[in-house]
Design a protein around this motif. Structure first.
Motif, short mmCIF file in Angstrom:
data_model
loop_
_atom_site.label_atom_id
_atom_site.label_comp_id
_atom_site.label_asym_id
_atom_site.label_seq_id
_atom_site.Cartn_x
_atom_site.Cartn_y
_atom_site.Cartn_z
N ALA A 224 9.61 -3.17 20.41
CA ALA A 224 9.34 -3.09 18.97
C ALA A 224 9.83 -4.34 18.25
O ALA A 224 9.18 -4.82 17.31
CB ALA A 224 9.99 -1.84 18.39
N LEU A 225 10.96 -4.88 18.69
CA LEU A 225 11.49 -6.10 18.07
C LEU A 225 10.57 -7.28 18.35
O LEU A 225 10.35 -8.13 17.47
CB LEU A 225 12.91 -6.38 18.57
CG LEU A 225 13.60 -7.61 17.96
CD1 LEU A 225 13.65 -7.51 16.43
CD2 LEU A 225 15.00 -7.77 18.53
N TRP A 226 10.03 -7.36 19.56
CA TRP A 226 9.05 -8.43 19.83
C TRP A 226 7.84 -8.29 18.92
O TRP A 226 7.31 -9.30 18.43
CB TRP A 226 8.61 -8.36 21.30
CG TRP A 226 9.60 -8.98 22.24
CD1 TRP A 226 10.44 -10.03 22.00
CD2 TRP A 226 9.84 -8.59 23.61
NE1 TRP A 226 11.19 -10.30 23.12
CE2 TRP A 226 10.85 -9.46 24.11
CE3 TRP A 226 9.31 -7.60 24.43
CZ2 TRP A 226 11.32 -9.35 25.43
CZ3 TRP A 226 9.77 -7.50 25.73
CH2 TRP A 226 10.77 -8.36 26.23
N TYR B 20 0.82 -1.21 0.00
CA TYR B 20 0.00 0.00 0.00
C TYR B 20 0.85 1.27 0.00
O TYR B 20 0.40 2.33 0.43
CB TYR B 20 -0.94 -0.02 1.20
CG TYR B 20 -1.86 -1.21 1.20
CD1 TYR B 20 -2.96 -1.26 0.35
CD2 TYR B 20 -1.60 -2.32 2.01
CE1 TYR B 20 -3.81 -2.38 0.32
CE2 TYR B 20 -2.43 -3.44 1.98
CZ TYR B 20 -3.52 -3.46 1.12
OH TYR B 20 -4.34 -4.57 1.08
N GLY B 21 2.09 1.13 -0.48
CA GLY B 21 2.94 2.30 -0.61
C GLY B 21 3.92 2.51 0.52
O GLY B 21 4.62 3.53 0.55
N GLY B 22 3.98 1.58 1.46
CA GLY B 22 4.91 1.70 2.57
C GLY B 22 6.31 1.22 2.22
O GLY B 22 6.53 0.58 1.19
N GLN B 23 7.25 1.52 3.11
CA GLN B 23 8.63 1.08 2.91
C GLN B 23 8.94 -0.25 3.58
O GLN B 23 9.99 -0.84 3.34
CB GLN B 23 9.59 2.15 3.43
CG GLN B 23 9.46 3.48 2.70
CD GLN B 23 10.45 4.51 3.20
OE1 GLN B 23 11.62 4.21 3.41
NE2 GLN B 23 10.00 5.75 3.40
N GLY B 24 8.05 -0.72 4.45
CA GLY B 24 8.20 -2.04 5.04
C GLY B 24 9.31 -2.18 6.05
O GLY B 24 9.75 -3.29 6.35
N LEU B 25 9.78 -1.08 6.61
CA LEU B 25 10.85 -1.16 7.61
C LEU B 25 10.33 -1.78 8.90
O LEU B 25 9.15 -1.67 9.23
CB LEU B 25 11.42 0.22 7.90
CG LEU B 25 12.26 0.88 6.81
CD1 LEU B 25 12.56 2.32 7.18
CD2 LEU B 25 13.55 0.10 6.59
N PRO B 26 11.19 -2.42 9.67
CA PRO B 26 10.76 -2.98 10.95
C PRO B 26 10.31 -1.90 11.93
O PRO B 26 10.80 -0.77 11.88
CB PRO B 26 12.03 -3.69 11.46
CG PRO B 26 12.92 -3.87 10.28
CD PRO B 26 12.62 -2.72 9.37
#
Length: 596
Positions: free
Chosen positions: A367-369, A99-105
């Protein structure tokens, strides 16, 4: 105007050395990132937030938002800054590329959020809430809803809100009265009033997508009868263009203690057309996807505002001269010594620093979890990470925001009388950060959630998962002489947490009111112990770096000094908190109304 230096070196340390995210090839999409890419992105966010957002923080606070001819107007410069924000792609960092995102964690995006919050908390809330609306629709919406809304929300072309609270129903959502009446295929007329709606109306975008909790005509009583609807400010035509104004408007702006640059609105829904998100009567589940996203974001607010407050308090303490050190003159060429020489000033500053860096590391871990819960190909590993993230949600929201606010108050105290004056910025940090302890579930509610749901309802399963991470770490490091000053306080804190847990589980079975009486102190013990765990882990990394002959020795030596302070100042507080639980919980329950 306050100054700000993004803690980029600390982000590198957490991501690369503590969490080692670039080695996590077991997580989907992590093989597409490396340190060079992430460093460049975070540097770009640092430049934007420092150069564009920070200069608008004080002016936005003074000017605030206004309603003119039925339209909410944001402070001068906000609209242009927001356009730059979305043009630069900062809104898309962690969203789905579909949907146009960069997909970063999330473990990368969380630090972009911290910089946003440090420099301008009120401004940061506009895209922050939008990401929460995106997450809820992405997780629970139909494909039709996703196709209709997500791309515009991801890019920031439209913003999003969450509409829960009503004047008579805050935390107790079972009392809400907003109605949803079917009017056509998959459409409903939403009617009711919501209050305290952050970013409820503004002039930053052409459309605003409201997520609204309401009841269907056949809804059962209580929270089991709540449904979630997406209600746009402007209806959307079949070709994606904007149609007529929907039946929703901001009828007033709340007059608040802080975050004046964010438009907190009273929203009236008068037969507004909405579409169901997820299944009927399952709205609370869908909304809590947004709430949990928001609670992590609120926790970051606790760190972000505390960080900029600390930075400016430290600068002031080095520059401001007043009195002489008790041990003798330290600056003989000056009329007085800098106030940094005074013990109480040093105590406050180090307490802030140790909290900020420990909490920042915990935010990265949380955030990693969350990343692991969504991206791990192993269902078992993903489920375990999800349970850990759920366990720590009240900690990152409740404990971190409470201590972050206290850190801001201490930073203000360093300034003395100047801290009470607007031009220095400290009183704004105190006012702005105060809300983080209240919205998205008050900190008292977070403490109840920690004890009632995360400890008792699942019989401590999530706590056991975390304990099985902490205990082997302690066993591995306890024989290391260089680690004893970090491990022994962690052992003591962990022991206090275990004893407090046993006390509550034993006594709550006899008297459930014990849960409420003990929950806040328990959350403090848990939070302090969590940060002690993070600091002990950071000490291991710092010691190894020094032993391996690192180039940046000063950074790692500073880490160890701060870790030492945390263990000797913060970690020892668990003992008194545990004693408080054991000695006063029953007394609190036995007090009569007349005793108050």
């Amino acid at each position: 105007m306050p100054n700000y230096q993004a803690p980029l070196r600390d982000y590198q340390f957490i991501l690369n050395e503590l969490l080692t995210i670039y080695n996590r090839t077991d997580l989907q999409g992590f093989d597409e990132i490396d340190a060079e890419l992430v460093d460049a992105i975070l540097q770009g966010v640092a430049d934007f937030t420092t150069e564009v957002m920070l200069p608008l923080n004080s002016s936005g606070d003074v000017e605030g938002c206004q309603i003119k001819d039925g339209q909410v107007i944001t402070p001068k410069g906000f609209k242009e800054a927001y356009q730059q924000y979305i043009d630069n792609g900062w809104a898309t960092l962690t969203s789905d590329p579909k949907y146009g995102g960069q997909g970063l964690p999330e473990s990368v995006g969380i630090f972009a959020t911290e910089m946003n919050t440090s420099t301008n908390m009120a401004f940061a809330m506009y895209p922050g809430l939008t990401h929460g609306a995106y997450a809820s629709i992405h997780a629970h919406g139909s494909q039709q809803l996703k196709d209709k809304y997500l791309e515009k929300l991801v890019t920031g072309e439209w913003t999003g809100t969450m509409n829960l609270t009503e004047s008579h129903a805050g935390t107790d959502l079972a009392l809400l009265r907003t109605k949803a009446v079917p009017v056509g295929k998959d459409t409903y007329a939403i009617s009711g009033e919501k209050i305290f709606i952050s970013s409820g109306d503004h002039d930053l975008t052409d459309n605003i997508v409201h997520l609204v909790l309401a009841r269907l005509p056949d809804a059962p009583e209580g929270v089991k009868g709540i449904s979630l609807f997406v209600v746009p400010k402007y209806l959307i035509n079949d070709d994606g263009s904007l149609g007529c104004l929907n039946g929703v408007e901001a009828t007033a702006l709340e007059h608040k203690m802080g975050i004046h640059g964010n438009s907190t609105c009273v929203m009236l829904f008068d037969g507004a057309i909405g579409e169901l998100v997820g299944q009927p009567h399952q709205g609370l589940r869908a909304m809590f996807t947004m709430m949990n996203e928001a609670r992590l974001g609120v926790g970051v607010q606790g760190v972000g505002v505390s960080e900029i407050a600390y930075q400016n308090a430290l600068t002031y303490a080095k520059d401001r001269i007043q009195g002489r050190a008790l041990s003798g003159v330290k600056a003989p060429d000056m009329a007085a010594d800098p106030i940094l020489v005074h013990g109480d000033i040093r105590r406050m500053l180090m307490a802030q620093k140790a909290f900020n860096q420990g909490a920042r590391a915990l935010m990265g871990q949380q955030a990693l979890w969350l990343d692991e819960s969504h991206r791990n190909s192993s269902d078992e590993a993903a489920a375990k990470a999800s349970k850990l993230a759920a366990l720590f949600t009240p900690i990152v929201k409740g404990f971190v925001t409470g201590q972050g606010f206290k850190a801001c108050v201490d930073a203000q105290q360093v300034f003395g009388g100047h801290g009470y004056i607007h031009e220095w910025g400290m009183e704004q940090f105190v006012r702005d950060s105060r809300i983080a302890m209240i919205y998205e579930g008050t900190n008292g509610v977070q403490a109840l959630d920690l004890v009632g749901r995360k400890l008792l309802s699942d019989r401590g399963e999530a706590l056991s998962i975390w304990s099985e991470m902490v205990k082997p770490f302690i066993a591995e490091q306890v024989s290391n002489d260089k680690m004893k000053s970090y491990i022994l306080p962690l052992i003591d804190a962990s022991t206090d947490l275990e004893k407090a847990t046993l006390f509550i589980t034993t006594n709550a079975a006899k008297n459930p009111d014990i849960i409420g009486a003990a929950s806040m102190a328990y959350m403090q013990i848990f939070g302090i112990t969590s940060l002690a765990w993070m600091w002990a882990r950071m000490a291991v990394v710092a010691l190894e770096a020094l032993e391996n002959g690192c180039a940046d020795r000063a950074f790692y030596e500073n880490k160890l000094a701060t870790a030492q302070f945390y263990m000797q100042y913060w970690a020892v507080q668990t003992r008194s908190l545990r004693k408080q639980i054991e000695s006063t919980s029953q007394l609190i329950c036995e007090l009569t109304e007349a005793d108050f």
